[in-house]
Design an enzyme around this catalytic site. Structure first.
Site, short mmCIF file in Angstrom:
data_model
loop_
_atom_site.label_atom_id
_atom_site.label_comp_id
_atom_site.label_asym_id
_atom_site.label_seq_id
_atom_site.Cartn_x
_atom_site.Cartn_y
_atom_site.Cartn_z
N ASN A 9 0.87 -1.18 0.00
CA ASN A 9 0.00 0.00 0.00
C ASN A 9 0.91 1.23 0.00
O ASN A 9 1.50 1.56 1.02
CB ASN A 9 -0.89 -0.02 1.26
CG ASN A 9 -1.70 1.25 1.42
OD1 ASN A 9 -1.77 2.08 0.49
ND2 ASN A 9 -2.32 1.42 2.57
N TRP A 10 1.00 1.86 -1.16
CA TRP A 10 1.95 2.98 -1.31
C TRP A 10 1.43 4.26 -0.66
O TRP A 10 2.14 5.23 -0.56
CB TRP A 10 2.23 3.25 -2.78
CG TRP A 10 2.92 2.13 -3.51
CD1 TRP A 10 3.24 0.88 -3.02
CD2 TRP A 10 3.38 2.15 -4.86
NE1 TRP A 10 3.86 0.14 -3.99
CE2 TRP A 10 3.96 0.89 -5.13
CE3 TRP A 10 3.35 3.10 -5.89
CZ2 TRP A 10 4.52 0.57 -6.36
CZ3 TRP A 10 3.90 2.78 -7.13
CH2 TRP A 10 4.47 1.53 -7.36
N HIS A 95 -9.34 1.19 5.33
CA HIS A 95 -8.01 1.39 5.92
C HIS A 95 -8.12 2.35 7.11
O HIS A 95 -8.94 3.26 7.09
CB HIS A 95 -7.04 1.95 4.88
CG HIS A 95 -5.63 1.95 5.36
ND1 HIS A 95 -5.13 2.96 6.16
CD2 HIS A 95 -4.63 1.05 5.21
CE1 HIS A 95 -3.88 2.66 6.47
NE2 HIS A 95 -3.55 1.52 5.91
N GLU A 97 -6.46 4.78 8.00
CA GLU A 97 -6.33 6.21 7.67
C GLU A 97 -7.63 6.76 7.09
O GLU A 97 -7.97 7.93 7.28
CB GLU A 97 -5.13 6.42 6.72
CG GLU A 97 -3.82 6.28 7.49
CD GLU A 97 -2.68 5.63 6.74
OE1 GLU A 97 -2.70 5.63 5.50
OE2 GLU A 97 -1.76 5.10 7.41
N GLU A 167 -4.89 -4.65 10.86
CA GLU A 167 -3.86 -3.61 10.99
C GLU A 167 -4.12 -2.81 12.26
O GLU A 167 -4.90 -1.85 12.24
CB GLU A 167 -3.91 -2.67 9.79
CG GLU A 167 -3.67 -3.33 8.45
CD GLU A 167 -3.18 -2.34 7.41
OE1 GLU A 167 -2.10 -2.55 6.87
OE2 GLU A 167 -3.87 -1.33 7.16
N ILE A 172 0.75 1.09 12.82
CA ILE A 172 0.86 1.60 11.46
C ILE A 172 1.79 2.80 11.41
O ILE A 172 1.52 3.83 12.05
CB ILE A 172 -0.53 1.95 10.89
CG1 ILE A 172 -1.37 0.68 10.77
CG2 ILE A 172 -0.40 2.65 9.55
CD1 ILE A 172 -2.77 0.92 10.24
N GLY A 173 2.88 2.64 10.69
CA GLY A 173 3.82 3.75 10.47
C GLY A 173 4.56 4.19 11.72
O GLY A 173 5.18 5.25 11.75
N SER A 213 3.93 -1.75 10.35
CA SER A 213 5.39 -1.78 10.57
C SER A 213 6.04 -3.11 10.19
O SER A 213 7.01 -3.54 10.82
CB SER A 213 5.73 -1.41 12.02
OG SER A 213 5.33 -0.07 12.28
N GLY A 234 3.04 -0.90 4.26
CA GLY A 234 3.09 0.51 3.91
C GLY A 234 4.52 0.93 3.60
O GLY A 234 5.04 0.68 2.52
N GLY A 235 5.17 1.53 4.58
CA GLY A 235 6.51 2.12 4.38
C GLY A 235 7.50 1.21 3.67
O GLY A 235 8.18 1.64 2.73
P1 13P Z 1 3.32 0.64 7.62
O1 13P Z 1 3.83 -0.64 7.03
O2 13P Z 1 4.04 1.84 7.10
O3 13P Z 1 3.26 0.58 9.12
O4 13P Z 1 1.81 0.81 7.13
C1 13P Z 1 0.93 -0.25 7.23
C2 13P Z 1 -0.29 0.05 6.46
O5 13P Z 1 -1.04 0.95 6.81
C3 13P Z 1 -0.57 -0.75 5.27
O6 13P Z 1 -1.87 -0.53 4.81
#
Ligand code: 13P
Length: 259
Positions: A9-10, A95, A97, A167, A172-173, A213, A234-235
């Site tokens: 997921n960019w 998601h 976010e 998630e 996340i992040g 993460s 994500g990252g």
């Molecule tokens: P990270 O891998 O950056 O923690 O993000 C996870 C995410 O939200 C994937 O949808």
């Protein structure tokens, strides 16, 4: 047969030239994956350009969101049909976010899931608790509520087209990854819920991904945990070597399991 998935997921990263360079650089390595499905979810603007690079490969394309209506006066929104026409097979829905920054409700996400299935997209349904919810012992209740709502519109035929992603919002992040035990606990609960709704045989093959993460340094221990069938990343999905390495870890694990 159970499907294992490595999805990137960019989020709001990479313009069209950057997306093309990134995919061109890792394509040869990713198409070696035979037992795991790779899904790339670039921003809307880069979807078709990425599709042109992967269209004749086993790699799949996913959107990061869509609206529940087929068309209309919804400035700034994208429909399921539009995603399909750009080459998508999957779409990320719910998601964290979207839920917590943009205020999407369980009901709105449920309607999107319904629409995605109607148009022939496979929804990657995201669920997960916030830090305060975990701290107050509500994790499983929150995840159950989000799953129940999204799946209330999914019948026994359609569930085979769904992917669930657990998630935890606090992971996340943040660099704080769930332990394999924490992830497994939520995944097993989701599997039980799926089993109660759709039967054990159907539930067994629905991919339940972990996200939050994930990195090449923690992917091996997570993928071995009970009921984890891949990752939504994500990252680390924005870094060529990291994404490829995680994909290889999942592929190696699946092949080893099948020996
Ligand atoms: P990270 O891998 O950056 O923690 O993000 C996870 C995410 O939200 C994937 O949808």
């Amino acid at each position: 047969m159970k499907q294992y998935i490595v999805a990137g997921n960019w989020k709001m990263h990479k313009d069209i030239p950057e997306s093309r360079i990134f995919v061109s650089n890792i394509l040869d390595k990713l198409i070696k994956q035979q037992r795991s499905t790779i899904i790339l979810c670039p921003p809307f603007t880069a979807l078709f350009n990425v599709y042109e690079l992967i269209r004749n490969t086993s790699i799949a394309l996913g959107g990061q969101n869509m609206h529940s209506e087929p068309k209309g006066a919804f400035t700034g929104e994208i429909s399921g049909e539009m995603l399909l026409s750009a080459g998508c097979q999957y779409v990320i829905l719910g998601h964290s976010e979207r839920r917590h920054i943009f205020g999407e409700t369980d009901d709105f996400i449920r309607d999107k899931v319904k629409r995605a299935l109607q148009v022939g997209l496979k929804p990657i349904i995201c669920v997960g608790e916030k830090l305060n919810e975990r701290q107050s012992g509500e994790t499983l209740d929150v995840v159950r509520r989000q799953c129940d709502s999204a799946l209330s519109v999914v019948n026994e035929q359609e569930i085979g087209h769904c992917v669930i992603a657990y998630e935890p919002v606090w992971a996340i992040g943040t660099g704080v990854v769930a332990t394999p035990q924490q992830a497994s606990e939520a995944h097993s609960m989701i599997r039980k819920l799926l089993s109660a709704k759709y039967g054990a045989e159907n539930a067994e093959v629905i991919p339940i991904l972990y996200g939050g993460s994930v990195k090449s340094s923690n992917a091996a221990s997570l993928i071995q945990a009970q009921d984890i069938d891949g990752f939504l990343i994500g990252g680390a999905s924005l870094i060529e070597d990291e994404f490829v390495r995680i994909a290889e870890i999942v592929e190696d694990y699946v092949k080893q399991r099948e020996l």
